[in-house]
Design an enzyme around this catalytic site. Structure first.
Site, PDB file in Angstrom:
ATOM      1  CB  CYS A   1      -3.810   0.736   8.873  1.00 14.27           C
ATOM      2  SG  CYS A   1      -3.848   1.056   7.152  1.00 14.27           S
TER       3      CYS A   1
ATOM      4  CB  CYS B   1      -9.978   2.109   2.468  1.00 16.93           C
ATOM      5  SG  CYS B   1      -9.190   3.006   3.838  1.00 16.93           S
TER       6      CYS B   1
ATOM      7  CB  CYS C   1      -7.062  -2.990   1.536  1.00 14.64           C
ATOM      8  SG  CYS C   1      -5.883  -2.927   2.658  1.00 14.64           S
TER       9      CYS C   1
ATOM     10  CB  CYS D   1      -1.403  -4.782  -8.846  1.00 13.30           C
ATOM     11  SG  CYS D   1      -2.565  -3.237  -8.607  1.00 13.30           S
TER      12      CYS D   1
ATOM     13  CG  ASP E   1       2.204   9.042 -11.340  1.00 16.33           C
ATOM     14  OD1 ASP E   1       2.949   8.279 -10.984  1.00 16.33           O
ATOM     15  OD2 ASP E   1       0.971   8.877 -11.949  1.00 16.33           O
TER      16      ASP E   1
END
Length: 310
Positions: A185, A246, A191, A212, A131
């Site tokens: 999904c 979720c 979400c 976000c 990351d």
């Protein structure tokens, strides 16, 4: 076949090192994903995350990162915890930042794995990524069969949900590849419905990064815009809303990584203690944490912003 033998050897060692899932994809240029990324960037959905525009070619082609790359090995490392902050009115911190900075914990394991490969197999060149480099992690995880990219754009594993760190080892060794799995999904929109800032597009699968909560509380270096006052859902660092709601995360199991255990003070701090936090306390509680990324001034800014909504 020697390819299968090497694949089995590498996966076994990865599991021994504590990784939860391992998947492998052929190192090729990501054509479709490149188009999608370009469109996302052109719409300005990366906000002030200018680094997202950098090294575009490297981002979409692993062979530009590791010359002669043959395989992208992707790893999932669980960080889910049932621990939570004891004061329900305290400003909230994302689960992934409770313990020691995952970059260091996982990078050490990847380096060990690369050394193991070089010792057991021979001259193999490669690089470890956690990351912090231009690698399209979720796309590689999807290609490697480790899950599907959900409507919240996070990778979802069908047996263990989405509370995972993703990491990659790009190497010039050809390995057996894994097949992608389907998207589960379905018609679920939890979400999308739950996102406090409506950052997820109405049909899902696209997140406007500039809307976000994680962007506002971590990436944004200037003042948080007053237009989102009252919309941050009391988050001071990161946000877990789209994961918490979720349905696939009912399968999440607590991690077993001691390095991810929170500092004893972290979960016990009250709303008032957070509001009165000093730099000394910040340094003590977040000594080796990813929260250091926002620095003391950044965390104070976030806490002050949350106070103003009242």
């Amino acid at each position: 076949m020697i390819k299968a033998k090497y694949t089995e050897l590498i996966k076994a060692e990865a599991y021994r090192l504590g990784f939860d899932f391992v998947g492998i994809a052929k190192a090729v240029k990501l054509e479709e994903e490149a188009e999608r990324l370009e469109q996302w960037l052109n719409q300005g959905m990366h906000g002030q995350m200018g680094y997202m525009e950098n090294h575009f070619e490297k981002r979409i082609d692993p062979r530009k990162l590791v010359p002669g790359a043959k395989s992208v090995v992707t790893f999932l490392y669980n960080y889910y915890t049932e621990d939570s902050q004891t004061d329900p009115s305290a400003p909230k911190i994302s689960k992934y930042a409770y313990g020691k900075d995952y970059h260091y914990v996982i990078k050490d394991k990847l380096k060990s794995l690369l050394q193991f490969i070089q010792k057991e197999i021979g001259e193999v060149n490669g690089r470890c990524f956690v990351d912090s480099a231009p690698v399209m992690e979720r796309d590689w995880a999807k290609k490697s069969g480790l899950g599907w990219i959900g409507k919240n754009t996070l990778l979802i594993h069908p047996k263990k949900g989405s509370y995972f760190f993703l990491a990659e080892l790009i190497i010039d060794l050809e390995l057996s590849t894994d097949a992608p799995i389907k998207d589960y999904c379905g018609r679920c929109t939890r979400c999308i419905d739950a996102c406090p800032t409506e950052a997820i597009s109405p049909k899902g699968y696209v997140v406007d990064g500039s809307k976000c909560i994680s962007y506002f509380t971590i990436e944004l270096k200037e003042a948080i815009p007053t237009s989102v006052k009252g919309q941050l859902d009391n988050w001071m660092f990161g946000c877990d809303v789209c994961q918490d709601v979720c349905p696939w995360n009912r399968f999440s199991a607590p991690h077993k990584e001691e390095e991810f255990l929170p500092h004893p003070q972290l979960l016990e701090m009250t709303k008032r203690e957070w509001e009165e936090i000093t730099e000394e306390v910040f340094r003590t509680v977040f000594k080796k944490s990813a929260v250091k990324r926002t620095k003391f001034a950044g965390l104070k800014r976030n806490i002050e912003f949350l106070k103003k909504k009242e």
